[in-house]
Design a protein around this motif. Structure first.
Motif, PDB file in Angstrom:
ATOM      1  N   VAL A  85       0.966  -0.987   0.050  1.00 23.53           N
ATOM      2  CA  VAL A  85      -0.106  -0.140   0.005  1.00 23.53           C
ATOM      3  C   VAL A  85       0.936   1.151   0.003  1.00 23.53           C
ATOM      4  N   ASP A  86       0.349   2.307  -0.242  1.00 23.51           N
ATOM      5  CA  ASP A  86       1.051   3.619  -0.387  1.00 23.51           C
ATOM      6  C   ASP A  86       0.737   4.519   0.770  1.00 23.51           C
ATOM      7  N   ARG A  87       1.329   4.386   1.829  1.00 25.68           N
ATOM      8  CA  ARG A  87       0.930   5.228   2.967  1.00 25.68           C
ATOM      9  C   ARG A  87       2.281   5.341   3.675  1.00 25.68           C
ATOM     10  N   GLU A  88       2.366   6.413   4.610  1.00 30.57           N
ATOM     11  CA  GLU A  88       3.610   6.906   5.121  1.00 30.57           C
ATOM     12  C   GLU A  88       4.100   5.935   6.175  1.00 30.57           C
ATOM     13  N   VAL A  89       3.236   5.363   6.843  1.00 30.91           N
ATOM     14  CA  VAL A  89       3.689   4.208   7.753  1.00 30.91           C
ATOM     15  C   VAL A  89       2.604   3.070   7.623  1.00 30.91           C
ATOM     16  N   ILE A  90       3.149   1.866   7.718  1.00 25.85           N
ATOM     17  CA  ILE A  90       2.344   0.482   7.860  1.00 25.85           C
ATOM     18  C   ILE A  90       2.830  -0.355   9.056  1.00 25.85           C
ATOM     19  N   GLU A  91       1.952  -0.562   9.871  1.00 24.80           N
ATOM     20  CA  GLU A  91       2.149  -1.620  10.829  1.00 24.80           C
ATOM     21  C   GLU A  91       1.545  -2.565  10.508  1.00 24.80           C
ATOM     22  N   ASP A  92       2.061  -3.908  10.283  1.00 29.08           N
ATOM     23  CA  ASP A  92       1.598  -5.217  10.434  1.00 29.08           C
ATOM     24  C   ASP A  92       2.335  -6.126  11.314  1.00 29.08           C
ATOM     25  N   GLY A  93       1.700  -6.353  12.222  1.00 23.18           N
ATOM     26  CA  GLY A  93       1.966  -7.155  13.376  1.00 23.18           C
ATOM     27  C   GLY A  93       3.442  -6.593  13.975  1.00 23.18           C
ATOM     28  N   ASN A  94       4.476  -7.363  13.844  1.00 19.12           N
ATOM     29  CA  ASN A  94       5.730  -6.777  14.314  1.00 19.12           C
ATOM     30  C   ASN A  94       6.596  -5.864  13.393  1.00 19.12           C
ATOM     31  N   ILE A 105       7.296  -2.887  10.596  1.00 21.26           N
ATOM     32  CA  ILE A 105       6.810  -1.573  10.576  1.00 21.26           C
ATOM     33  C   ILE A 105       7.509  -0.913   9.288  1.00 21.26           C
ATOM     34  N   THR A 106       6.696  -0.553   8.348  1.00 23.29           N
ATOM     35  CA  THR A 106       7.510  -0.139   7.026  1.00 23.29           C
ATOM     36  C   THR A 106       7.205   1.471   6.566  1.00 23.29           C
ATOM     37  N   SER A 107       7.908   2.113   5.938  1.00 18.93           N
ATOM     38  CA  SER A 107       7.595   3.426   5.643  1.00 18.93           C
ATOM     39  C   SER A 107       8.333   3.565   3.982  1.00 18.93           C
ATOM     40  N   ARG A 108       7.860   4.890   3.580  1.00 16.09           N
ATOM     41  CA  ARG A 108       8.266   4.901   1.940  1.00 16.09           C
ATOM     42  C   ARG A 108       9.281   5.536   1.843  1.00 16.09           C
ATOM     43  N   LYS A 109       9.882   6.731   2.407  1.00 17.60           N
ATOM     44  CA  LYS A 109      10.850   7.515   1.752  1.00 17.60           C
ATOM     45  C   LYS A 109      11.116   8.620   3.261  1.00 17.60           C
ATOM     46  N   PRO A 110      12.238   9.238   2.897  1.00 18.47           N
ATOM     47  CA  PRO A 110      12.680  10.268   4.041  1.00 18.47           C
ATOM     48  C   PRO A 110      11.609  11.311   4.716  1.00 18.47           C
ATOM     49  N   ASP A 111      10.635  11.805   3.799  1.00 19.31           N
ATOM     50  CA  ASP A 111       9.603  12.356   4.423  1.00 19.31           C
ATOM     51  C   ASP A 111       8.787  11.823   5.211  1.00 19.31           C
ATOM     52  N   ASP A 112       8.888  10.166   5.309  1.00 26.81           N
ATOM     53  CA  ASP A 112       8.053   9.618   6.188  1.00 26.81           C
ATOM     54  C   ASP A 112       8.631   9.281   7.503  1.00 26.81           C
ATOM     55  N   ILE A 113       9.964   9.887   7.740  1.00 30.29           N
ATOM     56  CA  ILE A 113      10.779   9.372   8.871  1.00 30.29           C
ATOM     57  C   ILE A 113       9.906   9.673  10.314  1.00 30.29           C
ATOM     58  N   PRO A 114       9.173  10.994  10.461  1.00 28.39           N
ATOM     59  CA  PRO A 114       8.578  11.260  11.669  1.00 28.39           C
ATOM     60  C   PRO A 114       7.678  10.275  12.040  1.00 28.39           C
ATOM     61  N   ALA A 115       6.750   9.830  11.157  1.00 29.60           N
ATOM     62  CA  ALA A 115       5.968   8.663  11.364  1.00 29.60           C
ATOM     63  C   ALA A 115       6.442   7.525  11.582  1.00 29.60           C
ATOM     64  N   PHE A 116       7.618   7.191  11.035  1.00 30.53           N
ATOM     65  CA  PHE A 116       8.445   5.896  11.076  1.00 30.53           C
ATOM     66  C   PHE A 116       8.814   5.904  12.482  1.00 30.53           C
ATOM     67  N   ASN A 117       9.532   7.025  12.920  1.00 35.50           N
ATOM     68  CA  ASN A 117      10.051   7.076  14.262  1.00 35.50           C
ATOM     69  C   ASN A 117       8.982   7.011  15.409  1.00 35.50           C
ATOM     70  N   ARG A 118       7.973   7.636  15.254  1.00 37.98           N
ATOM     71  CA  ARG A 118       6.863   7.428  16.252  1.00 37.98           C
ATOM     72  C   ARG A 118       6.187   6.240  16.264  1.00 37.98           C
ATOM     73  N   ALA A 119       6.035   5.284  14.998  1.00 35.40           N
ATOM     74  CA  ALA A 119       5.587   4.018  15.315  1.00 35.40           C
ATOM     75  C   ALA A 119       6.661   3.009  15.818  1.00 35.40           C
ATOM     76  N   LEU A 120       7.805   3.227  15.574  1.00 30.98           N
ATOM     77  CA  LEU A 120       8.852   2.454  16.136  1.00 30.98           C
ATOM     78  C   LEU A 120       8.826   2.493  17.651  1.00 30.98           C
ATOM     79  N   LEU A 121       9.101   3.764  18.215  1.00 30.06           N
ATOM     80  CA  LEU A 121       9.040   4.128  19.511  1.00 30.06           C
ATOM     81  C   LEU A 121       7.865   3.510  20.152  1.00 30.06           C
ATOM     82  N   ALA A 122       6.572   3.761  19.877  1.00 30.40           N
ATOM     83  CA  ALA A 122       5.403   3.341  20.145  1.00 30.40           C
ATOM     84  C   ALA A 122       5.331   1.911  20.408  1.00 30.40           C
ATOM     85  N   LYS A 123       6.114   1.160  19.279  1.00 26.26           N
ATOM     86  CA  LYS A 123       6.099  -0.055  19.484  1.00 26.26           C
ATOM     87  C   LYS A 123       6.967  -0.889  20.638  1.00 26.26           C
TER      88      LYS A 123
END
Length: 179
Positions: A141-150, A152-170
């Motif tokens: 899918v084309d979204r800034e961050v995807i969490e599926d179980g364990n 976490i994936t993101s698309r590009k450098p612009d997504d880093i804030p969402a990526f970091n938030r998801a990682l820290l929350a996990k």
């Protein structure tokens, strides 16, 4: 103390290694960078050389059981080279099998495909590798961050804030350090 492992080699996208690493450090996480070699590895800012960083350990010296999470930066060269490293493949498989968070951004999910851990999973990535991920059995899918179980994936450098938030929350950590 929470421990994170980042795996990278020459060709990593600079922001996708340094920014998640700093967010983890700011949250009090002990971070280890492992690579196929001990010499400094070359970062890239898109297609221009960026900063280097010296790994803390070799890929063959680290084990999933010693860490709480795995982070895989993108950059075209980084995951493409890591796909040829059996120790990198082993680490990805071991983290996924243990149910530990595995966070991959941009071209990083290429390594997830190589490790055969995304069949039936939902992921995102840089557009140019999405067909490879689909061929490995993933729903892409084309979204800034995807969490599926364990995972976490993101698309590009612009997504880093969402990526970091998801990682820290996990990890159950305060994500305000990434705001």
């Amino acid at each position: 103390m929470t421990k994170a492992l980042i795996i990278a080699t020459d060709g990593f996208e600079q922001s996708e290694l340094f920014e998640p690493r700093q967010a983890l450090l700011d949250a009090g996480v002990e971070v280890t960078l492992a690579s196929p070699k001990r010499d400094p590895i070359q970062g890239m800012e898109h297609d221009e050389k960026g900063d280097t960083i010296t790994p803390d350990a070799l890929l063959g010296e680290v084990k999933a059981e010693d860490y709480d999470t795995l982070v895989i930066p993108g950059g075209v060269g980084n995951p493409d080279k890591l796909r040829m490293e059996q120790d990198a493949i082993r680490l990805v498989r071991d983290f996924v099998a243990a149910g530990k968070p595995v966070a991959a951004i941009c071209h990083g999910p290429w390594l997830l495909a190589e490790a055969e851990v995304i069949d039936g999973r939902t992921v995102t990535s840089w557009p140019s590798i999405r067909a490879d991920l689909r061929h490995a059995g993933a729903l892409v899918v084309d979204r800034e961050v995807i969490e599926d179980g364990n995972l976490i994936t993101s698309r590009k450098p612009d997504d880093i804030p969402a990526f970091n938030r998801a990682l820290l929350a996990k990890l159950g950590l305060d994500a305000r350090a990434t705001a």
